[in-house]
Motif scaffolding. Sequence first.
Motif, PDB file in Angstrom:
ATOM      1  N   TYR A   1      47.195  50.703  27.948  1.00  0.00           N
ATOM      2  CA  TYR A   1      47.554  50.821  26.489  1.00  0.00           C
ATOM      3  C   TYR A   1      48.890  50.239  26.271  1.00  0.00           C
ATOM      4  O   TYR A   1      49.745  50.002  27.176  1.00  0.00           O
ATOM      5  CB  TYR A   1      47.674  52.342  26.185  1.00  0.00           C
ATOM      6  CG  TYR A   1      48.916  53.110  27.127  1.00  0.00           C
ATOM      7  CD1 TYR A   1      50.014  53.448  26.656  1.00  0.00           C
ATOM      8  CD2 TYR A   1      48.439  53.557  28.249  1.00  0.00           C
ATOM      9  CE1 TYR A   1      50.704  53.968  27.338  1.00  0.00           C
ATOM     10  CE2 TYR A   1      49.311  54.226  29.146  1.00  0.00           C
ATOM     11  CZ  TYR A   1      50.784  54.507  28.760  1.00  0.00           C
ATOM     12  OH  TYR A   1      51.633  55.200  29.479  1.00  0.00           O
ATOM     13  N   LYS A   2      48.921  50.010  24.839  1.00  0.00           N
ATOM     14  CA  LYS A   2      50.386  49.240  24.498  1.00  0.00           C
ATOM     15  C   LYS A   2      51.011  50.173  23.514  1.00  0.00           C
ATOM     16  O   LYS A   2      50.739  50.515  22.602  1.00  0.00           O
ATOM     17  CB  LYS A   2      50.027  47.792  23.881  1.00  0.00           C
ATOM     18  CG  LYS A   2      51.070  46.778  23.768  1.00  0.00           C
ATOM     19  CD  LYS A   2      50.590  45.646  23.241  1.00  0.00           C
ATOM     20  CE  LYS A   2      51.550  44.542  23.330  1.00  0.00           C
ATOM     21  NZ  LYS A   2      51.055  43.420  22.825  1.00  0.00           N
ATOM     22  N   VAL A   3      52.394  50.378  24.033  1.00  0.00           N
ATOM     23  CA  VAL A   3      53.300  51.449  23.247  1.00  0.00           C
ATOM     24  C   VAL A   3      53.949  50.523  22.489  1.00  0.00           C
ATOM     25  O   VAL A   3      54.863  49.742  22.966  1.00  0.00           O
ATOM     26  CB  VAL A   3      53.943  52.321  24.217  1.00  0.00           C
ATOM     27  CG1 VAL A   3      54.980  53.299  23.199  1.00  0.00           C
ATOM     28  CG2 VAL A   3      53.122  53.027  24.923  1.00  0.00           C
ATOM     29  N   SER A   4      54.294  50.874  21.183  1.00  0.00           N
ATOM     30  CA  SER A   4      55.026  49.747  20.436  1.00  0.00           C
ATOM     31  C   SER A   4      55.605  50.713  19.249  1.00  0.00           C
ATOM     32  O   SER A   4      55.271  51.770  19.071  1.00  0.00           O
ATOM     33  CB  SER A   4      54.205  48.704  19.711  1.00  0.00           C
ATOM     34  OG  SER A   4      53.206  49.134  18.796  1.00  0.00           O
ATOM     35  N   GLY A   5      56.661  50.205  18.596  1.00  0.00           N
ATOM     36  CA  GLY A   5      57.182  50.784  17.334  1.00  0.00           C
ATOM     37  C   GLY A   5      58.170  52.204  18.093  1.00  0.00           C
ATOM     38  O   GLY A   5      58.739  52.048  18.920  1.00  0.00           O
ATOM     39  N   GLU A   6      58.039  53.249  17.056  1.00  0.00           N
ATOM     40  CA  GLU A   6      59.043  54.041  17.498  1.00  0.00           C
ATOM     41  C   GLU A   6      58.499  55.130  18.571  1.00  0.00           C
ATOM     42  O   GLU A   6      59.051  55.896  19.262  1.00  0.00           O
ATOM     43  CB  GLU A   6      58.981  54.995  16.218  1.00  0.00           C
ATOM     44  CG  GLU A   6      57.769  55.665  15.348  1.00  0.00           C
ATOM     45  CD  GLU A   6      58.128  56.185  13.954  1.00  0.00           C
ATOM     46  OE1 GLU A   6      58.010  57.164  14.089  1.00  0.00           O
ATOM     47  OE2 GLU A   6      58.308  54.988  13.102  1.00  0.00           O
ATOM     48  N   ASN A   7      57.173  54.983  18.788  1.00  0.00           N
ATOM     49  CA  ASN A   7      56.412  55.416  20.194  1.00  0.00           C
ATOM     50  C   ASN A   7      57.105  54.945  21.440  1.00  0.00           C
ATOM     51  O   ASN A   7      56.668  55.521  22.488  1.00  0.00           O
ATOM     52  CB  ASN A   7      54.818  55.175  20.116  1.00  0.00           C
ATOM     53  CG  ASN A   7      54.396  56.116  18.945  1.00  0.00           C
ATOM     54  OD1 ASN A   7      54.869  57.262  18.723  1.00  0.00           O
ATOM     55  ND2 ASN A   7      53.327  55.656  18.354  1.00  0.00           N
ATOM     56  N   HIS A   8      57.734  53.894  21.650  1.00  0.00           N
ATOM     57  CA  HIS A   8      58.245  53.137  22.506  1.00  0.00           C
ATOM     58  C   HIS A   8      59.344  54.036  23.244  1.00  0.00           C
ATOM     59  O   HIS A   8      60.165  54.599  22.353  1.00  0.00           O
ATOM     60  CB  HIS A   8      58.592  51.779  22.573  1.00  0.00           C
ATOM     61  CG  HIS A   8      59.002  50.929  23.763  1.00  0.00           C
ATOM     62  ND1 HIS A   8      60.050  51.187  24.526  1.00  0.00           N
ATOM     63  CD2 HIS A   8      58.307  50.336  24.489  1.00  0.00           C
ATOM     64  CE1 HIS A   8      60.152  50.391  25.490  1.00  0.00           C
ATOM     65  NE2 HIS A   8      58.840  49.671  25.544  1.00  0.00           N
ATOM     66  N   HIS A   9      59.289  54.318  24.625  1.00  0.00           N
ATOM     67  CA  HIS A   9      60.415  55.267  25.012  1.00  0.00           C
ATOM     68  C   HIS A   9      62.009  54.679  24.746  1.00  0.00           C
ATOM     69  O   HIS A   9      62.944  55.501  24.811  1.00  0.00           O
ATOM     70  CB  HIS A   9      60.256  55.336  26.395  1.00  0.00           C
ATOM     71  CG  HIS A   9      60.545  54.164  27.291  1.00  0.00           C
ATOM     72  ND1 HIS A   9      59.646  53.377  27.483  1.00  0.00           N
ATOM     73  CD2 HIS A   9      61.579  53.848  28.153  1.00  0.00           C
ATOM     74  CE1 HIS A   9      60.100  52.244  28.345  1.00  0.00           C
ATOM     75  NE2 HIS A   9      61.219  52.713  28.766  1.00  0.00           N
ATOM     76  N   ASN A  10      62.132  53.204  24.385  1.00  0.00           N
ATOM     77  CA  ASN A  10      63.430  52.869  24.157  1.00  0.00           C
ATOM     78  C   ASN A  10      63.828  52.475  22.732  1.00  0.00           C
ATOM     79  O   ASN A  10      64.668  51.979  22.340  1.00  0.00           O
ATOM     80  CB  ASN A  10      63.686  51.705  25.039  1.00  0.00           C
ATOM     81  CG  ASN A  10      63.931  51.663  26.559  1.00  0.00           C
ATOM     82  OD1 ASN A  10      64.512  52.854  26.874  1.00  0.00           O
ATOM     83  ND2 ASN A  10      63.841  50.691  27.137  1.00  0.00           N
ATOM     84  N   ALA A  11      62.753  52.934  21.949  1.00  0.00           N
ATOM     85  CA  ALA A  11      62.880  52.799  20.396  1.00  0.00           C
ATOM     86  C   ALA A  11      64.138  53.514  19.717  1.00  0.00           C
ATOM     87  O   ALA A  11      64.322  54.958  20.007  1.00  0.00           O
ATOM     88  CB  ALA A  11      61.810  53.186  19.836  1.00  0.00           C
TER      89      ALA A  11
END
Length: 76
Positions: A19-29
């Motif tokens: 799975y690819k986490v992007s945007g505000e769901n990324h842990h460093n966002a």
Amino acid sequence: WLGTYQDNMRDMYEKGRGYKVSGENHHNAKLTSIIVKEIRKRYLTRKYSLRKLAKKYGVCHKSILNIMHNKIWKFI
């Protein structure tokens, strides 16, 4: 089958094994989609520079530049 790292990663995603986490769901966002829309809107008014926006939202000016050139947050 054998392949390059990139081949294997593409195969993994195509088969639904990753799975690819992007945007505000990324842990460093640090930003949200609402804030990204606001940044784009404010920058286009020409009242805010890249550096002013970066300081306001707590990111570097390169992040703002990448947002404006759709290198990051391109799905918004």
